[in-house]
Design an enzyme around this catalytic site. Sequence first.
Site, PDB file in Angstrom:
ATOM      1  N   ARG A  88       3.717  29.494  48.493  1.00 20.20           N
ATOM      2  CA  ARG A  88       2.131  29.907  48.527  1.00 20.20           C
ATOM      3  C   ARG A  88       2.213  31.396  48.944  1.00 20.20           C
ATOM      4  NH1 ARG A  88       1.888  24.478  50.326  1.00 20.20           N
ATOM      5  NH2 ARG A  88       1.511  23.155  49.026  1.00 20.20           N
ATOM      6  N   LYS A  92      -0.678  43.226  38.832  1.00 18.75           N
ATOM      7  CA  LYS A  92      -0.447  42.407  37.993  1.00 18.75           C
ATOM      8  C   LYS A  92       0.961  41.981  38.063  1.00 18.75           C
ATOM      9  CE  LYS A  92      -3.021  43.663  33.927  1.00 18.75           C
ATOM     10  NZ  LYS A  92      -2.663  43.852  32.351  1.00 18.75           N
ATOM     11  N   GLU A 107       3.101  56.131  28.899  1.00 19.26           N
ATOM     12  CA  GLU A 107       1.997  55.577  29.468  1.00 19.26           C
ATOM     13  C   GLU A 107       1.064  56.929  30.198  1.00 19.26           C
ATOM     14  OE1 GLU A 107       0.868  52.547  29.385  1.00 19.26           O
ATOM     15  OE2 GLU A 107       2.865  51.381  29.033  1.00 19.26           O
ATOM     16  N   LYS A 113      -4.632  55.749  36.890  1.00 18.98           N
ATOM     17  CA  LYS A 113      -4.543  54.188  37.033  1.00 18.98           C
ATOM     18  C   LYS A 113      -5.359  53.497  38.025  1.00 18.98           C
ATOM     19  CE  LYS A 113      -2.132  50.119  36.384  1.00 18.98           C
ATOM     20  NZ  LYS A 113      -1.169  49.363  35.588  1.00 18.98           N
ATOM     21  N   GLU A 133      -9.266  42.973  35.285  1.00 19.71           N
ATOM     22  CA  GLU A 133      -9.433  43.205  33.914  1.00 19.71           C
ATOM     23  C   GLU A 133     -10.484  42.313  33.142  1.00 19.71           C
ATOM     24  OE1 GLU A 133      -5.569  43.873  32.437  1.00 19.71           O
ATOM     25  OE2 GLU A 133      -6.322  42.998  30.042  1.00 19.71           O
ATOM     26  N   ARG A 161     -10.879  47.941  32.750  1.00 18.39           N
ATOM     27  CA  ARG A 161      -9.428  47.906  32.961  1.00 18.39           C
ATOM     28  C   ARG A 161      -8.649  47.805  31.477  1.00 18.39           C
ATOM     29  NH1 ARG A 161      -5.602  45.133  37.515  1.00 18.39           N
ATOM     30  NH2 ARG A 161      -3.653  45.899  36.857  1.00 18.39           N
ATOM     31  N   ASN A 184      -5.488  49.295  27.750  1.00 14.89           N
ATOM     32  CA  ASN A 184      -4.995  48.579  26.549  1.00 14.89           C
ATOM     33  C   ASN A 184      -4.757  49.852  25.331  1.00 14.89           C
ATOM     34  OD1 ASN A 184      -4.575  46.375  27.978  1.00 14.89           O
ATOM     35  ND2 ASN A 184      -6.366  45.497  27.130  1.00 14.89           N
ATOM     36  N   HIS A 233      -1.889  49.373  23.007  1.00 18.15           N
ATOM     37  CA  HIS A 233      -1.166  48.196  23.164  1.00 18.15           C
ATOM     38  C   HIS A 233      -1.122  47.042  22.474  1.00 18.15           C
ATOM     39  CE1 HIS A 233      -0.140  50.440  27.050  1.00 18.15           C
ATOM     40  NE2 HIS A 233       0.683  49.659  27.294  1.00 18.15           N
ATOM     41  N   HIS A 251       2.178  46.209  21.231  1.00 22.03           N
ATOM     42  CA  HIS A 251       2.874  44.957  21.618  1.00 22.03           C
ATOM     43  C   HIS A 251       3.447  44.467  20.321  1.00 22.03           C
ATOM     44  CE1 HIS A 251       0.554  44.415  25.529  1.00 22.03           C
ATOM     45  NE2 HIS A 251       2.126  44.724  25.848  1.00 22.03           N
ATOM     46  N   HIS A 297       8.985  49.483  25.620  1.00 17.20           N
ATOM     47  CA  HIS A 297       7.618  49.325  25.712  1.00 17.20           C
ATOM     48  C   HIS A 297       6.874  50.638  25.456  1.00 17.20           C
ATOM     49  CE1 HIS A 297       3.619  47.818  26.880  1.00 17.20           C
ATOM     50  NE2 HIS A 297       3.808  48.843  27.801  1.00 17.20           N
TER      51      HIS A 297
HETATM   52  N1  LIG Z   1       2.387  44.801  35.601  1.00 18.68           N
HETATM   53  C1  LIG Z   1       2.112  45.834  35.131  1.00 18.68           C
HETATM   54  O1  LIG Z   1       0.902  46.373  35.126  1.00 18.68           O
HETATM   55  C2  LIG Z   1       2.841  46.426  33.945  1.00 18.68           C
HETATM   56  C3  LIG Z   1       2.642  47.775  33.432  1.00 18.68           C
HETATM   57  C4  LIG Z   1       3.609  48.343  32.364  1.00 18.68           C
HETATM   58  C5  LIG Z   1       4.687  47.644  32.406  1.00 18.68           C
HETATM   59  N2  LIG Z   1       5.190  46.504  33.096  1.00 18.68           N
HETATM   60  C6  LIG Z   1       6.234  45.840  32.822  1.00 18.68           C
HETATM   61  O2  LIG Z   1       7.340  46.653  33.066  1.00 18.68           O
HETATM   62  C7  LIG Z   1       8.448  46.295  32.472  1.00 18.68           C
HETATM   63  C8  LIG Z   1       9.022  47.548  31.793  1.00 18.68           C
HETATM   64  O3  LIG Z   1       9.305  48.657  33.157  1.00 18.68           O
HETATM   65  P1  LIG Z   1      10.485  49.627  33.040  1.00 18.68           P
HETATM   66  O4  LIG Z   1      10.352  50.575  31.946  1.00 18.68           O
HETATM   67  O5  LIG Z   1      10.466  50.398  34.215  1.00 18.68           O
HETATM   68  O6  LIG Z   1      11.741  48.803  32.765  1.00 18.68           O
HETATM   69  P2  LIG Z   1      12.957  48.205  33.864  1.00 18.68           P
HETATM   70  O7  LIG Z   1      12.453  47.837  35.274  1.00 18.68           O
HETATM   71  O8  LIG Z   1      13.593  47.330  32.819  1.00 18.68           O
HETATM   72  O9  LIG Z   1      13.558  49.797  34.126  1.00 18.68           O
HETATM   73  C9  LIG Z   1      14.115  50.498  33.225  1.00 18.68           C
HETATM   74  C10 LIG Z   1      15.698  50.578  33.114  1.00 18.68           C
HETATM   75  O10 LIG Z   1      15.749  51.875  33.854  1.00 18.68           O
HETATM   76  C11 LIG Z   1      16.851  51.502  35.167  1.00 18.68           C
HETATM   77  N3  LIG Z   1      16.478  52.316  36.059  1.00 18.68           N
HETATM   78  C12 LIG Z   1      15.228  52.146  36.750  1.00 18.68           C
HETATM   79  N4  LIG Z   1      15.147  53.161  37.960  1.00 18.68           N
HETATM   80  C13 LIG Z   1      16.083  53.864  37.798  1.00 18.68           C
HETATM   81  C14 LIG Z   1      16.747  55.066  38.177  1.00 18.68           C
HETATM   82  N5  LIG Z   1      15.799  55.625  39.390  1.00 18.68           N
HETATM   83  N6  LIG Z   1      17.757  55.608  38.027  1.00 18.68           N
HETATM   84  C15 LIG Z   1      18.688  55.089  36.919  1.00 18.68           C
HETATM   85  N7  LIG Z   1      18.217  53.950  36.290  1.00 18.68           N
HETATM   86  C16 LIG Z   1      16.919  53.385  36.529  1.00 18.68           C
HETATM   87  C17 LIG Z   1      16.865  50.012  35.108  1.00 18.68           C
HETATM   88  O11 LIG Z   1      17.903  49.707  35.789  1.00 18.68           O
HETATM   89  C18 LIG Z   1      16.490  49.704  33.812  1.00 18.68           C
HETATM   90  O12 LIG Z   1      17.661  49.519  33.116  1.00 18.68           O
HETATM   91  C19 LIG Z   1       8.300  45.460  31.374  1.00 18.68           C
HETATM   92  O13 LIG Z   1       8.642  44.171  31.698  1.00 18.68           O
HETATM   93  C20 LIG Z   1       6.666  45.548  31.476  1.00 18.68           C
HETATM   94  O14 LIG Z   1       6.126  44.323  30.943  1.00 18.68           O
HETATM   95  C21 LIG Z   1       4.174  45.774  33.838  1.00 18.68           C
HETATM   96 ZN   LIG Z   2       1.987  49.659  28.739  1.00 18.73          ZN
END
Ligand SMILES: NC(=O)c1ccc[n+]([C@@H]2O[C@H](COP(=O)([O-])OP(=O)(O)OC[C@H]3O[C@@H](n4cnc5c(N)ncnc54)[C@H](O)[C@@H]3O)[C@@H](O)[C@H]2O)c1
Ligand SMILES: [Zn+2]
Length: 375
Positions: A123, A145, A187, A225, A235, A239, A243, A246, A250, A266
């Site tokens: 929890r 989130k 972004e 942000k 949201e 917020r 989007n 997006h 998406h 993304h």
């Molecule tokens: N919660 C939210 O508000 C929110 C907002 C935007 C995106 N997201 C989520 O985030 C995810 C995408 O995030 P992302 O683009 O960071 O993807 P990710 O976490 O997969 O990272 C991208 C790649 O970069 C590599 N990497 C990360 N840091 C590194 C570094 N310093 N040096 C070398 N390699 C590195 C990782 O190993 C991975 O292969 C998606 O799942 C998306 O849904 C969430």
């Molecule tokens: Zn996004």
Amino acid sequence: MTTTGKDVEELWAGGHPVYLGAHVLPMLARWMEFEAPPEQCYVLGDSTTLRQCLPELLTYVPHLQHAEPIEVAPGEPSKSIEVCTAIWGHLSDREAERGALVVNLGGGVVSDLGGFIAGTYKRGIRHVNVPTSLMGMVDASIGGKTGIDAAGIKNLVGLFRDPLGVYVHVPFLRTLGKRELLNGVAEMIKHGLVRSADHYHAVREAPLHDIGVLAPLIHDSVAIKCAVVNDDPHEQSARKLLNFGHTIGHAMEAHSWEGQQRGLLHGEAVAIGMICEAWLSWRQGLLDRGSFDQIEAHLIGLFKGYAFNNDDHHRMLELMRNDKKNAEGGFRFTLLRGIGDAVVNVPLNAAQVGEALDHYRLLVRHHAAHHDPEA
Ligand SMILES: NC(=O)c1ccc[n+]([C@@H]2O[C@H](COP(=O)([O-])OP(=O)(O)OC[C@H]3O[C@@H](n4cnc5c(N)ncnc54)[C@H](O)[C@@H]3O)[C@@H](O)[C@H]2O)c1
Ligand SMILES: [Zn+2]
């Protein structure tokens, strides 16, 4: 905005602080010494972030040297219930208690997954985010989130769960690949387009490979942000500004992973979404033509085009209908009224969205014919 001392700045995002500056990791180290016994600390990362970033984290936070790392495979498939089950089981085997702390060291995959695990295990246990990707720093690690993918749908299951803090240490970006860097830039561009013309133009003009130049821009993007999350932590309305790009983005992202072409990241998909949605903004009479032309030329120049056919429209619209953000029926878009100014909940129909897809399809063809020497 408050400052916590030399070289660390504290911003607030809904229910949690975000720390920026040269000394965020020493600050994390000091906090942990008092608040988190080493035997109750877990560092979650993917195999790349643990290899590239954990040694540096440990030099700043020696306290974590005896914490056991929990490693997942890099990439979106790690945001799954199977991975969660394995980690919940692991935490239970180690007798992690309510006082335990999970340090999420990685990109958005790690903070989404780790935040979800921390929010659900017994929890709820504590977590902090130490983002290592640009996407993580300016977006994913902030705002509480969390979630995983299920039943083939991204982020289907999750919860709002604030980290105790987000520690943004920009030098981690040194090892991030160029494609991943640009992914996060998308972004940042979005933050400028919906909230600050100055930020938009600064990002547009910056040499993006230079981390020294990027650092103050990351700061400004994080501040945007945070401000938007503060206005609307759960949201309900404001917020939704975030989007922008997006709704169509998406659908593009999902479509790209179904087909034969390489899948879009993304941010790459959001860049396409922003072109389409800026076009819709112009068509709706909200955005002036000059601003639209500027945005389009910028984004099509920065991100590789995604080619698709007229036949794909039907599937893309279907994917948009499945998107949880449009559950009420028709499509509701966040559109631009100008650079730095957006409006939420603009209703549009499928025919209008189809026209935007048409526009982008022809743009890619035209751009390839003029800019690709092999075309
Ligand atoms: N919660 C939210 O508000 C929110 C907002 C935007 C995106 N997201 C989520 O985030 C995810 C995408 O995030 P992302 O683009 O960071 O993807 P990710 O976490 O997969 O990272 C991208 C790649 O970069 C590599 N990497 C990360 N840091 C590194 C570094 N310093 N040096 C070398 N390699 C590195 C990782 O190993 C991975 O292969 C998606 O799942 C998306 O849904 C969430
Ligand atoms: Zn996004």
